[in-house]
Design an enzyme around this catalytic site. Sequence first.
Site, PDB file in Angstrom:
ATOM      1  CG  ASP A  55      -1.779   1.250   1.226  1.00 36.54           C
ATOM      2  OD1 ASP A  55      -1.520   2.160   0.698  1.00 36.54           O
ATOM      3  OD2 ASP A  55      -2.971   1.049   1.874  1.00 36.54           O
TER       4      ASP A  55
ATOM      5  CB  SER B 128      -2.128  10.501 -16.852  1.00 39.59           C
ATOM      6  OG  SER B 128      -3.350  10.937 -17.470  1.00 39.59           O
TER       7      SER B 128
ATOM      8  CE1 TYR C 134      -5.354  10.059 -12.366  1.00 37.87           C
ATOM      9  CE2 TYR C 134      -5.053  11.242 -14.336  1.00 37.87           C
ATOM     10  CZ  TYR C 134      -4.657  10.091 -13.765  1.00 37.87           C
ATOM     11  OH  TYR C 134      -4.159   9.224 -14.444  1.00 37.87           O
TER      12      TYR C 134
ATOM     13  CE  LYS D 234      -1.398   9.533 -12.547  1.00 33.48           C
ATOM     14  NZ  LYS D 234      -0.411   8.467 -12.071  1.00 33.48           N
TER      15      LYS D 234
END
Length: 286
Positions: free
Chosen positions: A68, A146, A159, A163
């Site tokens: 994790d 991404s 998000y 990133k």
Amino acid sequence: MTGPRTDDLTPVLVTGTSSGIGLATAVGAAVAGYQVVAGLRDPARGDALRAAADAAGVSGRLRTVRLDVTEPESVAAAVKETVDTYGRLDAVVNNAGVGRLGTVEQIGVDAFRAVLETNFLGVVEVTRAALPHLRATGGRLIAVSSLGGLIGQPFNEAYCAAKFALEGFLESLAPVAARTGVTVTVVEPGPVASEFVTRLAPSVPALIERAGPYEAAFHSYLGATAQLFEQAQSAADAAAVVVDVLGAERPPFRVQTSDAARSLAALKLADLDGSAVQAVTRAWLD
């Protein structure tokens, strides 16, 4: 490191392997001859990974471990287990991540903290733990980012923020790591057909209810992204690029996984005033 050695297996630690690009990377790397240590936040969710490894005939080269990325002790234990088992660590693929739809007024600051904890600080923690071992082997540090790490996307603020932070961290680290023999690469997929995306779907009705002045724009965004994902790349194709980076003689710092991703990345990197990118992303809201 230039690919699997002929005298023994080259250990590679991959995070976030229960589905999608992580699962495909773990299996693809094992097929390519690497010894894969596949990190799973919840080992009970490893059935799909094990089935894929069995189907590919590489179960003997794939070992699962609880990992994790938001728990430093879990990260340290996974890295230690890898080195204790195989005597070395040649590469790390930071893939674990979560998505979160919604603009800041819809989802609140706690949602940002949660996404940053996994998508950014998780990578920082794994990288910190792995670097001493990667220095010892002249190894590779790879992160699955991404296009959201280059292009801010509407209703993906948390998000994209994570990133962007990931890419800033690794772009800063790369020349420092290179001085000690460690190569750093960021892999940037565009739309990918995987469970990562489908897991976001249940949040949409509540987001629409809370959209307020953004309701029309949010509906337009959902329609635009649905069209984009009709041409989505498969997780296996994206993962193949990661496996290629593992074995490349001189891997680049930044690599995209499809022509569509390369086209948008080129647009962003040449867009000095931001107007070209804004024209594209605003069109998703029309």
